[in-house]
Design an enzyme around this catalytic site. Structure first.
Site, PDB file in Angstrom:
ATOM      1  N   HIS B 256       0.742  -1.145   0.092  1.00 40.05           N
ATOM      2  CA  HIS B 256       0.070   0.031  -0.020  1.00 40.05           C
ATOM      3  C   HIS B 256       0.739   1.182  -0.165  1.00 40.05           C
ATOM      4  O   HIS B 256       1.896   1.263   0.747  1.00 40.05           O
ATOM      5  CB  HIS B 256      -0.944   0.139   1.365  1.00 40.05           C
ATOM      6  N   PRO B 257       0.703   2.195  -0.890  1.00 41.12           N
ATOM      7  CA  PRO B 257       1.375   3.523  -0.996  1.00 41.12           C
ATOM      8  C   PRO B 257       1.230   4.445  -0.081  1.00 41.12           C
ATOM      9  O   PRO B 257       2.146   5.604  -0.463  1.00 41.12           O
ATOM     10  CB  PRO B 257       0.958   3.979  -2.336  1.00 41.12           C
ATOM     11  N   CYS B 258       0.398   4.303   1.073  1.00 38.03           N
ATOM     12  CA  CYS B 258       0.310   5.515   1.860  1.00 38.03           C
ATOM     13  C   CYS B 258       1.595   6.072   2.532  1.00 38.03           C
ATOM     14  O   CYS B 258       1.619   7.264   2.643  1.00 38.03           O
ATOM     15  CB  CYS B 258      -0.929   5.120   2.918  1.00 38.03           C
ATOM     16  N   ARG B 259       2.307   5.248   2.790  1.00 40.34           N
ATOM     17  CA  ARG B 259       3.838   5.656   3.267  1.00 40.34           C
ATOM     18  C   ARG B 259       4.977   5.838   2.329  1.00 40.34           C
ATOM     19  O   ARG B 259       6.037   6.187   2.779  1.00 40.34           O
ATOM     20  CB  ARG B 259       3.994   4.732   4.559  1.00 40.34           C
ATOM     21  N   HIS B 260       4.660   5.610   1.075  1.00 40.01           N
ATOM     22  CA  HIS B 260       5.654   5.667  -0.009  1.00 40.01           C
ATOM     23  C   HIS B 260       6.475   7.161   0.048  1.00 40.01           C
ATOM     24  O   HIS B 260       7.602   7.078   0.082  1.00 40.01           O
ATOM     25  CB  HIS B 260       5.341   5.032  -1.349  1.00 40.01           C
TER      26      HIS B 260
END
Lengths: 349, 313
Positions: B256-260
């Site tokens: 999941h990209p929320c912290r990328h």
């Protein structure tokens, strides 16, 4: 010339024997992506309906690029395009990781129909097509014709079970070809010659249209110049002198065995070039680049063949893939979790 | 799928439809990419690591802000010789993993913390050395057909085998037909799982997003839930979720990209503090390096044996 079959020890270690032994080929493997089944399901519902005619289908592969894993023939959504979709075929050109392999799909309406297809005949017909392409010289012009597959399937669109079975037809030489254990290409071609082979292969693999032609020649001229050439230039490079090596994109990663595509290349060499010895390099990569430490070289001896110029004398063929249990039989996949409207609706509720 | 996750997906979808994409670079400030920068970084990845290629994908799912033939990136047939879960047991045996402070580090794990030694601020910057390949370990075959349960697999297989008379005897066919990293004795057939790894552009988070499509040892589609065995266990079900792929059919596991962007920003800051000026076309190399901590046993190619930034020091 008689073939000498190695003893029945472990095949992969046949390299221990220094003598000639039957060349054993690692089979192709199939892999089907979910997109393919979705496309087949919609094609069946919208277009084919109850029609059972064979459908052209394209698989994709790349030469082996990892020392521990063979590459496989993969079927994707684009495999069923048939030029009908909005996907411009040009979009697929220039993708070195998608060497096309053409196939024919026989999709049946019922499971019984799937069972009762004459699989031996289908395989034989495809092999015959390859054999004709060799005889007529078409395969020399377009080497992609030597790699073909066929697929039978039954799509049960009530339970979302898909039954399928691949065959990769190979012409069976009446007496198997033999070879001494292979040598690692970096030991066969050293120094300048090695650098030349490497750059010729990398060039073949990186430009359109040669990158999608999985069989080619490496010509090492008397002066040491190495060039990759299409199969059709066999006669002319032979006249020039020097060394000629047949090369093919090898999906196999094994250190002692060539992959399946070499079988039809050997049949081609025997029938079209009339040769009885052939040096072959199994072209393999590492991280997407030609790597002579991964490539292996065989000096193949092809036994005398019967007179195949008589068109009625069609050779035997083999190639049905074993299933996941390594048995003779089909595979199946259930996609109800992603295709069944009821399951999708309840998962979304 | 959790209700909150679906709600968020719906919200995200609506935002993506209504807002235009980023056009001004904020790579160094926020760790994010514009679509043009994604193409630039993708072109660089494809040219340096030719096992990666651009794909056009399903024409119906095309994003208008990307060229038709450059919708997403993919590398296929990537081996995964052992389960990440089994490696972690070994790490635990030598002291366990270090979960970095959630606030600061976005909950990313220093996967090799216990083995590679300490520690400090830069620890969540993945090491630039090539990750060492773990010793191979035998994996037993899992009959993992996509979807469905064991009982609805292959109902009539037995009949079929009886009914069919195909016998192909051939001295020139290598048995077994597919191989085999280390063949253990008898029937405990060792096979290698493989993955197709794709990278899409997430318009909402303005970062790349990684997707995993698994194949079992017989090259049969792996159920996405089983893919989670190859994800670092602290990420499975948390940062790695199972969702619809924007270009491919079906459900796939995704980081999941929320912290990328936060992690990328951190990596960029560390590079800049060392006097290296990061270049945006190297973004995906840095990105894939940190993704390796989530999927430590999937041996995809992100080798970068060239200078990270433009400056010399």
């Amino acid at each position: 010339m008689s073939s000498f079959k190695g003893n029945d020890g472990p095949e992969t270690s046949s390299g221990r024997d220094e003598g000639e032994a039957t060349l054993k080929f690692a089979t192709w493997q199939s892999a089907v992506d979910e997109g393919f089944w979705h496309r087949l399901a919609s094609l069946k519902l919208d277009t084919l309906q109850l029609a059972e005619h064979p459908i052209p289908v394209t698989g994709f592969f790349a030469p082996c690029s990892h020392p521990q894993v063979s590459s496989h023939v993969q079927l994707l959504l684009e495999s069923l395009d048939n030029g009908q979709s909005r996907n411009n075929p040009a979009d697929l050109l220039g993708n070195r990781n998608r060497v096309p392999i053409s196939g024919m799909l026989y999709n049946t309406n019922t499971l019984e129909g799937f069972y009762s297809l004459d699989k031996q005949l289908l395989l034989k017909n495809t092999a015959q097509q390859i054999w004709h392409d060799i005889q007529s010289g078409r395969a020399a012009e377009d080497s992609r014709l030597l790699n073909r597959f066929l697929m039978i399937s039954h799509a049960d669109l009530k339970s979302w079970n898909f039954f399928y079975w691949f065959a990769f037809p190979a012409i069976k030489l009446p007496i198997p070809a033999t070879s001494a254990p292979p040598k690692i290409a970096s030991e066969v071609f050293d120094g300048n010659e090695g650098a030349g082979v490497l750059s010729a292969c990398n060039h073949w693999r990186s430009v359109t249209p040669t990158m999608t032609h999985p069989f080619f020649l490496l010509h090492i001229s008397v002066s040491g110049l190495v060039q990759a050439k299409p199969l059709s230039e066999w006669e002319s490079v032979k006249l020039e002198g020097g060394k000629v090596i047949a090369a093919f994109y090898d999906p196999c990663h094994l250190p002692n065995n060539p992959g399946w595509p070499l079988r039809n290349l050997l049949a081609f060499a025997a029938i079209y070039w009339h040769v009885h010895t052939l040096q072959v390099i199994c072209y393999r990569e590492r991280r997407g680049q030609a790597d002579l430490k991964q490539c292996i070289v065989f000096d193949v001896i092809i036994p005398q063949l019967p007179d195949w110029s008589d068109m009625s004398n069609v050779p035997e063929a083999i190639g049905w893939e074993l299933n996941a249990f390594r048995k003779v039989g089909p595979r199946s996949v259930n996609l109800s979790s992603s295709m069944d409207p009821y399951k999708l609706a309840s998962a979304a509720a | 799928m959790a209700f909150t996750q679906r709600l968020h997906e719906a919200f995200k979808g609506a935002v993506e439809r209504m807002t235009s994409h980023r056009t001004v670079s904020a790579f160094k400030e926020k760790g994010v990419l514009t679509p043009d920068e994604f193409i630039l970084a993708g072109d660089n990845l494809v040219s340096k690591c030719p096992t990666w290629s651009w794909e056009a994908g399903d024409p119906n799912k095309r994003r208008p802000y990307f060229p038709a033939n450059k919708q997403y990136l993919i590398t296929r047939n990537v081996p995964c010789l052992r389960r990440a879960a089994s490696i972690e047991e070994e790490y635990e045996a030598v002291g366990g993993e270090v979960l970095l402070d959630d606030e600061d580090d976005g909950g990313w794990l220093a996967t090799h913390g216990a083995l590679c030694g300490n520690k400090g601020e830069e620890d969540n910057l993945p090491s630039m050395d090539t990750t060492e390949t773990p010793d191979r370990q035998e994996i037993r075959i899992i009959n993992a057909y996509a979807g469905g349960n064991e009982e609805d697999v292959i109902p009539d297989m037995a009949d079929f085998e009886e009914a069919d008379n195909i016998v192909e005897t051939d001295a020139a066919t290598l048995q077994p037909p597919y191989l085999v990293a280390n063949e253990p004795d008898d029937d405990n057939i060792l096979r290698t799982r493989t993955y197709d790894i794709s990278i899409t552009y997430d318009k909402y988070y303005q970062t790349p997003r990684v997707w995993l499509t698994g194949y079992n040892e017989a090259r049969m589609l792996l159920r996405p839930e089983l893919v989670l065995q190859d994800v670092s266990q602290d990420h499975a079900h948390k940062t790695v979720t199972i969702e619809d792929h924007p270009h491919l059919a079906g459900k796939h596991a995704s980081v999941h990209p929320c912290r990328h962007s936060a992690v990328m920003k951190k990596i960029i800051d560390v590079l800049m503090s060392r006097g290296v000026e990061p270049e945006v076309d190297k973004y995906l190399f840095l990105f894939l390096k940190f993704v390796a901590s989530v999927i430590p046993t999937i041996e995809y190619d992100y080798t970068m044996d060239f200078d990270l930034g433009g400056s010399h020091h």
